[in-house]
Design a protein around this motif. Structure first.
Motif, PDB file in Angstrom:
ATOM      1  N   ARG A   1     132.210 -49.565 -15.974  1.00  0.00           N
ATOM      2  CA  ARG A   1     131.557 -50.730 -15.370  1.00  0.00           C
ATOM      3  C   ARG A   1     130.514 -51.310 -16.331  1.00  0.00           C
ATOM      4  N   LYS A   2     129.806 -50.433 -17.033  1.00  0.00           N
ATOM      5  CA  LYS A   2     128.793 -50.870 -17.997  1.00  0.00           C
ATOM      6  C   LYS A   2     129.458 -51.447 -19.253  1.00  0.00           C
ATOM      7  N   ASP A   3     130.550 -50.830 -19.721  1.00  0.00           N
ATOM      8  CA  ASP A   3     131.306 -51.406 -20.838  1.00  0.00           C
ATOM      9  C   ASP A   3     131.687 -52.852 -20.510  1.00  0.00           C
ATOM     10  N   HIS A   4     132.195 -53.048 -19.306  1.00  0.00           N
ATOM     11  CA  HIS A   4     132.591 -54.386 -18.850  1.00  0.00           C
ATOM     12  C   HIS A   4     131.385 -55.322 -18.856  1.00  0.00           C
ATOM     13  N   ALA A   5     130.264 -54.849 -18.335  1.00  0.00           N
ATOM     14  CA  ALA A   5     129.062 -55.690 -18.251  1.00  0.00           C
ATOM     15  C   ALA A   5     128.574 -56.117 -19.631  1.00  0.00           C
ATOM     16  N   VAL A   6     128.630 -55.225 -20.600  1.00  0.00           N
ATOM     17  CA  VAL A   6     128.195 -55.572 -21.957  1.00  0.00           C
ATOM     18  C   VAL A   6     129.075 -56.688 -22.524  1.00  0.00           C
ATOM     19  N   ALA A   7     130.381 -56.598 -22.308  1.00  0.00           N
ATOM     20  CA  ALA A   7     131.297 -57.642 -22.784  1.00  0.00           C
ATOM     21  C   ALA A   7     130.999 -58.982 -22.107  1.00  0.00           C
ATOM     22  N   VAL A   8     130.844 -58.969 -20.793  1.00  0.00           N
ATOM     23  CA  VAL A   8     130.568 -60.195 -20.042  1.00  0.00           C
ATOM     24  C   VAL A   8     129.228 -60.794 -20.462  1.00  0.00           C
ATOM     25  N   ASP A   9     128.217 -59.956 -20.604  1.00  0.00           N
ATOM     26  CA  ASP A   9     126.901 -60.443 -21.030  1.00  0.00           C
ATOM     27  C   ASP A   9     126.988 -61.152 -22.382  1.00  0.00           C
ATOM     28  N   ALA A  10     127.752 -60.591 -23.309  1.00  0.00           N
ATOM     29  CA  ALA A  10     127.871 -61.193 -24.644  1.00  0.00           C
ATOM     30  C   ALA A  10     128.482 -62.588 -24.565  1.00  0.00           C
ATOM     31  N   ILE A  11     129.499 -62.740 -23.741  1.00  0.00           N
ATOM     32  CA  ILE A  11     130.137 -64.052 -23.618  1.00  0.00           C
ATOM     33  C   ILE A  11     129.212 -65.020 -22.894  1.00  0.00           C
ATOM     34  N   CYS A  12     128.539 -64.548 -21.847  1.00  0.00           N
ATOM     35  CA  CYS A  12     127.552 -65.399 -21.163  1.00  0.00           C
ATOM     36  C   CYS A  12     126.507 -65.898 -22.145  1.00  0.00           C
ATOM     37  N   ASP A  13     125.957 -64.989 -22.932  1.00  0.00           N
ATOM     38  CA  ASP A  13     124.924 -65.366 -23.904  1.00  0.00           C
ATOM     39  C   ASP A  13     125.464 -66.390 -24.899  1.00  0.00           C
ATOM     40  N   HIS A  14     126.669 -66.165 -25.376  1.00  0.00           N
ATOM     41  CA  HIS A  14     127.272 -67.087 -26.351  1.00  0.00           C
ATOM     42  C   HIS A  14     127.458 -68.484 -25.758  1.00  0.00           C
ATOM     43  N   LEU A  15     127.831 -68.525 -24.492  1.00  0.00           N
ATOM     44  CA  LEU A  15     128.070 -69.810 -23.820  1.00  0.00           C
ATOM     45  C   LEU A  15     126.789 -70.430 -23.258  1.00  0.00           C
ATOM     46  N   GLY A  16     125.683 -69.692 -23.321  1.00  0.00           N
ATOM     47  CA  GLY A  16     124.429 -70.194 -22.766  1.00  0.00           C
ATOM     48  C   GLY A  16     124.404 -70.172 -21.250  1.00  0.00           C
ATOM     49  N   ARG A  17     125.158 -69.258 -20.653  1.00  0.00           N
ATOM     50  CA  ARG A  17     125.200 -69.117 -19.200  1.00  0.00           C
ATOM     51  C   ARG A  17     124.304 -67.965 -18.770  1.00  0.00           C
ATOM     52  N   PRO A  18     123.618 -68.089 -17.657  1.00  0.00           N
ATOM     53  CA  PRO A  18     122.771 -66.985 -17.190  1.00  0.00           C
ATOM     54  C   PRO A  18     123.611 -65.753 -16.835  1.00  0.00           C
ATOM     55  N   ARG A  19     123.257 -64.626 -17.401  1.00  0.00           N
ATOM     56  CA  ARG A  19     123.970 -63.377 -17.119  1.00  0.00           C
ATOM     57  C   ARG A  19     124.029 -63.095 -15.622  1.00  0.00           C
ATOM     58  N   ALA A  20     122.924 -63.346 -14.932  1.00  0.00           N
ATOM     59  CA  ALA A  20     122.837 -63.024 -13.499  1.00  0.00           C
ATOM     60  C   ALA A  20     123.871 -63.778 -12.667  1.00  0.00           C
ATOM     61  N   ASP A  21     124.293 -64.946 -13.129  1.00  0.00           N
ATOM     62  CA  ASP A  21     125.287 -65.723 -12.388  1.00  0.00           C
ATOM     63  C   ASP A  21     126.666 -65.063 -12.385  1.00  0.00           C
ATOM     64  N   TYR A  22     126.896 -64.154 -13.331  1.00  0.00           N
ATOM     65  CA  TYR A  22     128.220 -63.540 -13.475  1.00  0.00           C
ATOM     66  C   TYR A  22     128.208 -62.017 -13.340  1.00  0.00           C
ATOM     67  N   ALA A  23     127.032 -61.419 -13.304  1.00  0.00           N
ATOM     68  CA  ALA A  23     126.920 -59.959 -13.306  1.00  0.00           C
ATOM     69  C   ALA A  23     127.424 -59.329 -12.017  1.00  0.00           C
ATOM     70  N   LEU A  24     128.041 -58.182 -12.178  1.00  0.00           N
ATOM     71  CA  LEU A  24     128.366 -57.345 -11.036  1.00  0.00           C
ATOM     72  C   LEU A  24     127.111 -56.562 -10.665  1.00  0.00           C
ATOM     73  N   PRO A  25     127.004 -56.110  -9.424  1.00  0.00           N
ATOM     74  CA  PRO A  25     125.874 -55.252  -9.078  1.00  0.00           C
ATOM     75  C   PRO A  25     125.866 -54.012  -9.971  1.00  0.00           C
ATOM     76  N   GLU A  26     124.719 -53.395 -10.144  1.00  0.00           N
ATOM     77  CA  GLU A  26     124.574 -52.241 -11.032  1.00  0.00           C
ATOM     78  C   GLU A  26     125.525 -51.098 -10.689  1.00  0.00           C
TER      79      GLU A  26
END
Length: 165
Positions: free
Chosen positions: A137-162
């Motif tokens: 789940r954390k591996d997935h979150a790191v990948a999603v966060d990287a793409i969010c950051d690259h696109l300038g999208r807020p991580r929180a808008d796409y994050a799964l719960p912890e």
């Protein structure tokens, strides 16, 4: 959040986190951001970014092993074959190995989080950003966060719960 909510969130990630272009420069920027985060947070992980025909970025931080690169290879195969995040496969099917009837040999495919499809506007899925070294789940979150950051999208808008449901 329920399992169904998590699946819906991952589908949204896959559909909305779309790059305008993907090339060596974008792969390097994404990979470098993941590596810098890993170093800053003391995360032991491997990051691999590729198109289907070649690797564009690879990095491993302290605490990883050849096993992580092997997990990455199998996650990439899963993303390519099933055209979805490998963590969505976990949510949909559980982490049981593929059955022999599926034709997806467990030596080459794995149901584990961390492989995320790279989708490009007008081209579809062209590759994968894959992480290994943390819980799925954390591996997935790191990948999603990287793409969010690259696109300038807020991580929180796409994050799964912890924690998983």
């Amino acid at each position: 959040m329920s399992n169904e909510d998590d699946i819906a969130r991952v589908k949204r990630q896959e559909q909305e986190l779309v790059l305008e272009r993907f090339d060596e420069e974008v792969a390097f920027a994404l990979g470098t951001s993941v590596r810098e985060r890993a170093l800053a947070e003391g995360l032991s992980l491997v990051v691999d970014i590729r198109t289907w025909d070649r690797q564009l970025f690879f990095s491993a931080t302290a605490g990883t092993s050849a096993d992580n690169a092997e997990w990455v290879r199998r996650k990439i195969n899963t993303v390519r074959r099933f055209q979805r995040a490998s963590y969505r496969m976990v949510l949909e099917r559980g982490e049981q190995p593929f059955s022999p009837q599926s034709g997806a040999d467990p030596a080459d495919y794995v149901i584990a989080g961390g492989g995320f499809p790279i989708r490009v506007t007008g081209a579809g899925i062209v590759g994968a950003l894959t992480i290994s070294g943390l819980p799925g789940r954390k591996d997935h979150a790191v990948a999603v966060d990287a793409i969010c950051d690259h696109l300038g999208r807020p991580r929180a808008d796409y994050a799964l719960p912890e924690s998983a449901p």
